[in-house]
Motif scaffolding. Sequence first.
Motif, PDB file in Angstrom:
ATOM      1  N   UNK A   1      -8.017   0.260   4.609  1.00 54.40           N
ATOM      2  CA  UNK A   1      -6.968   1.162   5.170  1.00 54.40           C
ATOM      3  C   UNK A   1      -5.154   1.413   5.269  1.00 54.40           C
ATOM      4  N   UNK A   2      -5.041   0.062   4.327  1.00 50.04           N
ATOM      5  CA  UNK A   2      -3.906  -0.164   3.583  1.00 50.04           C
ATOM      6  C   UNK A   2      -3.329   0.929   3.023  1.00 50.04           C
ATOM      7  N   UNK A   3      -4.598   1.480   2.334  1.00 49.82           N
ATOM      8  CA  UNK A   3      -4.622   2.847   1.340  1.00 49.82           C
ATOM      9  C   UNK A   3      -4.219   3.964   1.706  1.00 49.82           C
ATOM     10  N   UNK A   4      -5.759   4.005   3.039  1.00 50.13           N
ATOM     11  CA  UNK A   4      -5.926   5.601   3.354  1.00 50.13           C
ATOM     12  C   UNK A   4      -4.935   6.070   4.934  1.00 50.13           C
ATOM     13  N   UNK A   5      -4.779   4.912   5.450  1.00 50.39           N
ATOM     14  CA  UNK A   5      -3.803   5.523   6.353  1.00 50.39           C
ATOM     15  C   UNK A   5      -2.100   5.803   5.724  1.00 50.39           C
ATOM     16  N   UNK A   6      -1.964   5.285   5.057  1.00 51.63           N
ATOM     17  CA  UNK A   6      -0.432   5.477   4.165  1.00 51.63           C
ATOM     18  C   UNK A   6      -0.637   7.013   3.522  1.00 51.63           C
TER      19      UNK A   6
ATOM     20  N   UNK B   1       2.983   6.551  -5.520  1.00 55.11           N
ATOM     21  CA  UNK B   1       3.115   6.542  -6.661  1.00 55.11           C
ATOM     22  C   UNK B   1       1.632   6.984  -7.529  1.00 55.11           C
ATOM     23  N   UNK B   2       0.819   7.753  -5.977  1.00 55.87           N
ATOM     24  CA  UNK B   2      -0.701   7.581  -7.200  1.00 55.87           C
ATOM     25  C   UNK B   2      -0.736   9.344  -6.403  1.00 55.87           C
ATOM     26  N   UNK B   3      -1.946  10.579  -6.581  1.00 51.68           N
ATOM     27  CA  UNK B   3      -2.267  11.408  -6.666  1.00 51.68           C
ATOM     28  C   UNK B   3      -2.938  11.452  -5.002  1.00 51.68           C
ATOM     29  N   UNK B   4      -2.301  12.032  -4.085  1.00 53.86           N
ATOM     30  CA  UNK B   4      -3.234  11.654  -2.959  1.00 53.86           C
ATOM     31  C   UNK B   4      -4.248  12.103  -2.150  1.00 53.86           C
ATOM     32  N   UNK B   5      -4.417  13.511  -3.227  1.00 52.51           N
ATOM     33  CA  UNK B   5      -5.646  14.178  -2.190  1.00 52.51           C
ATOM     34  C   UNK B   5      -6.963  12.600  -3.188  1.00 52.51           C
TER      35      UNK B   5
ATOM     36  N   UNK C   1       0.634  -1.110  -0.033  1.00 56.03           N
ATOM     37  CA  UNK C   1       0.067  -0.269  -0.201  1.00 56.03           C
ATOM     38  C   UNK C   1       0.903   0.885  -0.091  1.00 56.03           C
ATOM     39  N   UNK C   2       1.875   1.270   1.044  1.00 51.12           N
ATOM     40  CA  UNK C   2       2.746   2.585   0.389  1.00 51.12           C
ATOM     41  C   UNK C   2       3.409   3.010  -0.388  1.00 51.12           C
ATOM     42  N   UNK C   3       3.546   1.777  -1.095  1.00 51.75           N
ATOM     43  CA  UNK C   3       5.023   1.553  -2.639  1.00 51.75           C
ATOM     44  C   UNK C   3       3.813   2.402  -3.120  1.00 51.75           C
ATOM     45  N   UNK C   4       2.365   1.863  -3.468  1.00 51.40           N
ATOM     46  CA  UNK C   4       1.594   2.642  -4.240  1.00 51.40           C
ATOM     47  C   UNK C   4       0.942   3.821  -4.373  1.00 51.40           C
ATOM     48  N   UNK C   5       1.169   4.614  -3.192  1.00 49.41           N
ATOM     49  CA  UNK C   5       0.180   5.609  -2.333  1.00 49.41           C
ATOM     50  C   UNK C   5       1.562   6.616  -3.167  1.00 49.41           C
TER      51      UNK C   5
END
Length: 469
Positions: free
Chosen positions: A121-126, A75-79, A69-73
């Motif tokens: 939450x794997x993506x939401x938290x980081x 690479x993505x637009x966090x907003x 999840x952190x590695x994907x975050x």
Amino acid sequence: MRRIAMFRSLSIRNYRLFALGQLLSNPGTWMQRIAQDWLVLQLSGGSGIALGMTTALQFLPMLLFGLWGGALVDRLDKRRLLMCTQCAMGVLAVGLGVLATLGAAEVWHVYLFALLLGLITVLDNPGRQAFVPEMVDREHLSNAIALNSASFQLGRVTGPAVAGLLIAVIGSGPVFLINGASFGFTILALAMMRTGELNTPERASGGRGRIREGLSYIGGRRDLVLLLALAACTQFFGANTQNQIALMVNNVFETGADAFGAAAAFLAVGALAGALLAARRERPRLRLVLLGSMGFGVLQVVAGLMPGYVPFVVVLVPMGIAFMTYMTTINATFQLSVDPHMRGRVMSMFMLVFLGVAPLGAPVVGLLADSFGPQASLVIGGSVTVVVVSALSVPLFRLKGVRPRDLVRRRRPDAERAAGERAAEEPEPVPDARAEAGTEPLRRPRTAEAAGASEGGEPRPPEDAVSRT
């Protein structure tokens, strides 16, 4: 002494919107947590193991997929990512609320929804952790992190109390529905932000080596490794304090949902006070990580020994202060000490440790409570925390070259009060005891010219990343 404004980061529009959305949404999150715990207890006949299983399933995805999840975050637009995750969480809350309202909910339904929530939450938290530095400048980052915690804890004060009353009057189902609607505030705040004012870092490229790169980065930082080990040990029992409170209220004091909500609110009052105190500090202090985690363990033991409901909830206030002192300090230390393009992966590792040990600790807490009683569960958990934190302090002393008594002794109070205003300090005459405990980053270079490099020649965080006091 320069006065530190407690709410200085709210001067930034994007962060002000985000903070307002969180302020309105966080009470719903805590209302659902109380409703979920109480629903499980009612459906399972007061089983501590069932309660522990619910918590374990909710945090298990972070343990299994947190690094991915952190590695994907990164690479993505966090907003945009957060808008999607918040929407998904709202849908899950409404779904479980409908089942509970219709009287069709069973224990396995709660298990399933907890697992799905954990996957999100794997993506939401980081994502949330890494998005804060995009909204504020570095000089406001520590304050913004503390205010985020304060907002979260304010919801923790109001949410459980309101949830306890609502559950007693109308049941758990409507509480889930209210939380589902509350996610709209955060989504609206994210949509209203000015994207041109965000400090968006360069996104990490794709590839299978992104996770390995993040692990290598953390492995090369002995200070981060030490803090991660400390967080894992403290969180093993600390992440399940809510379960322990529920078991104490339901099984020991034999009170109702309103008393459970009030007890959770007392813990949150202390946590809110700790977060606001942290907001007044300009930089995190490593010393407070140790003192906060140690104090939290001691107060767990004291809470477990309380003979009645009233003294029990009173002890929860200083327990909340100690825990929030530890949590905000270690969080800010990580945020300020890493390279921006690595922040998503580093914070995912932090969240993996911070939340991922809950699935391991929750069944243990439930088993201890069912076997020896909830009070013994608190005493054992607090004792283990104290022993482990004490043991981990030893390598910290060796790395930093300080003495244990420096943790509690203020040899230079004037320097401590003015800590955030100086970049350097005269060395102490005693070798290997040049600074107060928690006063400088681990293995800090001896000269200003060497401040940007580690012992192995690798880039180091800026000298002011962590306060020297």
